[in-house]
Design an enzyme around this catalytic site. Structure first.
Site, PDB file in Angstrom:
ATOM      1  N   GLY A  51       5.105  -7.223   2.548  1.00 57.12           N
ATOM      2  CA  GLY A  51       4.505  -6.579   1.374  1.00 57.12           C
ATOM      3  C   GLY A  51       3.044  -6.267   1.628  1.00 57.12           C
TER       4      GLY A  51
ATOM      5  N   THR B 207      10.476  -4.553  -2.290  1.00 57.74           N
ATOM      6  CA  THR B 207       9.298  -3.722  -2.601  1.00 57.74           C
ATOM      7  C   THR B 207       8.406  -3.523  -1.381  1.00 57.74           C
ATOM      8  OG1 THR B 207       8.068  -5.676  -3.346  1.00 57.74           O
ATOM      9  CG2 THR B 207       9.219  -4.415  -5.042  1.00 57.74           C
TER      10      THR B 207
ATOM     11  N   LYS C 168      14.522 -14.738 -10.259  1.00 61.35           N
ATOM     12  CA  LYS C 168      15.184 -15.545  -9.232  1.00 61.35           C
ATOM     13  C   LYS C 168      14.211 -15.922  -8.105  1.00 61.35           C
ATOM     14  CE  LYS C 168      19.556 -14.636  -8.077  1.00 61.35           C
ATOM     15  NZ  LYS C 168      20.775 -13.835  -7.772  1.00 61.35           N
TER      16      LYS C 168
ATOM     17  N   LYS D  67       9.199 -28.995   2.690  1.00 62.87           N
ATOM     18  CA  LYS D  67       9.486 -30.447   2.672  1.00 62.87           C
ATOM     19  C   LYS D  67      10.213 -30.854   3.952  1.00 62.87           C
ATOM     20  CE  LYS D  67      11.990 -33.884  -0.069  1.00 62.87           C
ATOM     21  NZ  LYS D  67      13.377 -33.970   0.387  1.00 62.87           N
TER      22      LYS D  67
ATOM     23  N   TYR E  34       8.011 -11.713 -15.102  1.00 66.66           N
ATOM     24  CA  TYR E  34       7.010 -12.001 -14.056  1.00 66.66           C
ATOM     25  C   TYR E  34       6.173 -13.210 -14.456  1.00 66.66           C
ATOM     26  CZ  TYR E  34       3.259 -11.012 -10.664  1.00 66.66           C
ATOM     27  OH  TYR E  34       2.339 -11.080  -9.643  1.00 66.66           O
TER      28      TYR E  34
ATOM     29  N   ARG F 237       0.683   0.454  -9.847  1.00 67.30           N
ATOM     30  CA  ARG F 237      -0.550  -0.244 -10.205  1.00 67.30           C
ATOM     31  C   ARG F 237      -1.682   0.764 -10.342  1.00 67.30           C
ATOM     32  NH1 ARG F 237       0.368  -5.779  -6.707  1.00 67.30           N
ATOM     33  NH2 ARG F 237       1.408  -4.458  -5.196  1.00 67.30           N
TER      34      ARG F 237
HETATM   35  N1  LIG Z   1      -1.592  -7.586  -5.492  1.00 69.98           N
HETATM   36  C1  LIG Z   1      -2.061  -8.275  -6.503  1.00 69.98           C
HETATM   37  O1  LIG Z   1      -3.051  -7.866  -7.124  1.00 69.98           O
HETATM   38  C2  LIG Z   1      -1.437  -9.585  -6.906  1.00 69.98           C
HETATM   39  C3  LIG Z   1      -1.967 -10.247  -8.025  1.00 69.98           C
HETATM   40  C4  LIG Z   1      -1.413 -11.462  -8.402  1.00 69.98           C
HETATM   41  C5  LIG Z   1      -0.388 -12.026  -7.669  1.00 69.98           C
HETATM   42  N2  LIG Z   1       0.115 -11.376  -6.593  1.00 69.98           N
HETATM   43  C6  LIG Z   1       1.239 -12.011  -5.884  1.00 69.98           C
HETATM   44  O2  LIG Z   1       1.099 -11.864  -4.476  1.00 69.98           O
HETATM   45  C7  LIG Z   1       2.391 -11.699  -3.882  1.00 69.98           C
HETATM   46  C8  LIG Z   1       2.405 -10.423  -3.059  1.00 69.98           C
HETATM   47  O3  LIG Z   1       2.123  -9.304  -3.904  1.00 69.98           O
HETATM   48  P1  LIG Z   1       1.917  -7.837  -3.323  1.00 69.98           P
HETATM   49  O4  LIG Z   1       0.918  -7.172  -4.161  1.00 69.98           O
HETATM   50  O5  LIG Z   1       1.722  -7.920  -1.860  1.00 69.98           O
HETATM   51  O6  LIG Z   1       3.342  -7.199  -3.672  1.00 69.98           O
HETATM   52  P2  LIG Z   1       4.412  -6.468  -2.731  1.00 69.98           P
HETATM   53  O7  LIG Z   1       5.489  -5.990  -3.636  1.00 69.98           O
HETATM   54  O8  LIG Z   1       3.729  -5.480  -1.860  1.00 69.98           O
HETATM   55  O9  LIG Z   1       4.931  -7.646  -1.812  1.00 69.98           O
HETATM   56  C9  LIG Z   1       5.955  -8.529  -2.185  1.00 69.98           C
HETATM   57  C10 LIG Z   1       6.880  -8.707  -1.003  1.00 69.98           C
HETATM   58  O10 LIG Z   1       7.896  -9.668  -1.334  1.00 69.98           O
HETATM   59  C11 LIG Z   1       9.140  -9.187  -0.885  1.00 69.98           C
HETATM   60  N3  LIG Z   1      10.188  -9.823  -1.681  1.00 69.98           N
HETATM   61  C12 LIG Z   1      10.373  -9.741  -3.031  1.00 69.98           C
HETATM   62  N4  LIG Z   1      11.447 -10.471  -3.402  1.00 69.98           N
HETATM   63  C13 LIG Z   1      11.941 -11.030  -2.265  1.00 69.98           C
HETATM   64  C14 LIG Z   1      13.024 -11.893  -1.992  1.00 69.98           C
HETATM   65  N5  LIG Z   1      13.857 -12.323  -2.963  1.00 69.98           N
HETATM   66  N6  LIG Z   1      13.254 -12.280  -0.709  1.00 69.98           N
HETATM   67  C15 LIG Z   1      12.431 -11.863   0.287  1.00 69.98           C
HETATM   68  N7  LIG Z   1      11.392 -11.034   0.088  1.00 69.98           N
HETATM   69  C16 LIG Z   1      11.149 -10.624  -1.175  1.00 69.98           C
HETATM   70  C17 LIG Z   1       9.044  -7.685  -1.071  1.00 69.98           C
HETATM   71  O11 LIG Z   1       9.997  -6.941  -0.344  1.00 69.98           O
HETATM   72  C18 LIG Z   1       7.610  -7.422  -0.619  1.00 69.98           C
HETATM   73  O12 LIG Z   1       7.540  -7.214   0.765  1.00 69.98           O
HETATM   74  C19 LIG Z   1       3.408 -11.683  -5.023  1.00 69.98           C
HETATM   75  O13 LIG Z   1       3.959 -12.991  -5.127  1.00 69.98           O
HETATM   76  C20 LIG Z   1       2.572 -11.363  -6.243  1.00 69.98           C
HETATM   77  O14 LIG Z   1       3.116 -11.907  -7.403  1.00 69.98           O
HETATM   78  C21 LIG Z   1      -0.374 -10.160  -6.205  1.00 69.98           C
END
Ligand SMILES: NC(=O)c1ccc[n+]([C@@H]2O[C@H](COP(=O)([O-])OP(=O)(O)OC[C@H]3O[C@@H](n4cnc5c(N)ncnc54)[C@H](O)[C@@H]3O)[C@@H](O)[C@H]2O)c1
Length: 311
Positions: free
Chosen positions: A10, A35, A91, A105, A145, A186
């Site tokens: 991601g 995503t 999930k 763990k 979320y 976003r």
């Molecule tokens: N970007 C931000 O501003 C922001 C803010 C707060 C929290 N976060 C958290 O940081 C993390 C990354 O966010 P991001 O902005 O890079 O989003 P993103 O969507 O680019 O990255 C999320 C990644 O998780 C993978 N993924 C989702 N569900 C999955 C699953 N069940 N199994 C395996 N892979 C899975 C997606 O394919 C993707 O590559 C997330 O947990 C998000 O909640 C991001």
């Protein structure tokens, strides 16, 4: 050192993979590409220390060999993405967190989970400090979320308290940078995409709602420091520089040189009115604060999009 990063393909995950490889770690990236995109880590795949496992982390996963760290970043993260896949989002925050904690763990590894400023909901406390419990609608349009992350934090603390896993929780505030999908919904990719296409920039409501934007390399540095700390309760990471969405739209127009107009659309349900991290704890605990100004981060990000789109 060997580090497992879920969601490693991601936006933030791919920057984490880069950083841990640069620190000399072997990195195992687990992603199901719901995503994320293979493109985000294509430049890393020739590195013999880098491995990708295509897997839904909400399902059981066994990882061979030693692991020193588990970073759980898998989750749809933009409102467009998580509202399209509400059950997958719940999930991965619940079952996925359980799987990732189980791996940590079993390997005696340090664990760090990506939580979010969304755990504060539409906050009544401003700026948000870690001891604020939040103002979240548990059945609203963002609940899949917000509540999955709140559950994930609770599960993480349970593994720390019951199994003594060395866990860490980062509450991430809006972060931006290279490799955010232009269509992820976003605000930054929305505005930049619209500015490049010469379309009006869509501001929801009157644009007086505030946000603060942190550049991704600063966030990654804070995460790296937190992982190596002995602190287990949540820590905010973000840039405390606050601005209104209207000001942000104007800044994007200026930096892209676009002549697009700004149009207003109705505010989505449960959209937080204010968002600004109190980062006193991160400053004190980690000696951390953002180094890259918003403007510099925006310039780098816009340059990246320009190259990508051949502008
Ligand atoms: N970007 C931000 O501003 C922001 C803010 C707060 C929290 N976060 C958290 O940081 C993390 C990354 O966010 P991001 O902005 O890079 O989003 P993103 O969507 O680019 O990255 C999320 C990644 O998780 C993978 N993924 C989702 N569900 C999955 C699953 N069940 N199994 C395996 N892979 C899975 C997606 O394919 C993707 O590559 C997330 O947990 C998000 O909640 C991001």
């Amino acid at each position: 050192m060997r580090t497992l990063i879920t969601g490693g393909a991601g936006f933030i995950g791919s920057h984490l993979c880069e950083r841990f490889l640069a620190e000399g770690h072997a990195v195992v990236c687990v992603d199901n590409f719901i995503t994320g995109r293979p493109d985000n880590v294509r430049h890393l795949v020739d590195n013999p220390k880098f491995r990708v496992i295509v897997h839904d982390v909400s399902r059981p996963l066994h990882v061979d060999g030693l692991l020193d760290n588990v970073l759980h970043f898998a989750s749809p993260a933009s409102p467009v993405d998580y509202q399209k896949s509400p059950i997958q989002t719940l999930k991965v925050g619940s079952l996925g967190t359980h799987v990732a904690l189980g791996i940590a763990k079993a390997h005696g590894a340090r664990y760090l989970i990506a939580s979010t400023s969304e755990v504060y909901g539409d906050p009544e406390v401003h700026p948000q400090t870690e001891d604020y419990w939040g103002h979240v609608n548990p059945v609203g349009e963002r609940s899949m979320y917000d509540e999955s992350k709140r559950f994930a934090e609770a599960m993480t603390m349970a593994y720390h308290r019951e199994h003594n896993v060395q866990t860490h929780i980062v509450r991430i505030f809006n972060t931006f940078g290279e490799r955010m999908r232009l269509d992820d919904g976003r605000v930054l990719p929305n505005f930049v995409g619209q500015a490049f296409r010469g379309e009006p920039l869509t501001v929801y409501g009157d644009g007086s709602q505030t946000r603060s934007f942190c550049y991704v390399s600063d966030l990654v540095d804070g995460i790296y420091r937190l992982l190596h700390s002995d602190y287990h309760l949540p820590v905010n990471l973000g840039n405390p520089g606050e601005m209104t969405i209207l000001e942000f739209a104007e800044e994007i127009l200026r930096l892209t040189g676009s002549h697009s107009r700004i149009v207003h659309r109705p505010l989505p349900a449960d959209d937080p009115k204010q968002r600004k991290p109190d980062i006193s704890l991160a400053r004190r605990l980690l000696g951390w604060e953002p180094q890259v100004s918003r403007e510099e981060g925006l310039r780098r990000t816009i340059e990246h999009y320009k190259k990508k789109l051949g502008k």
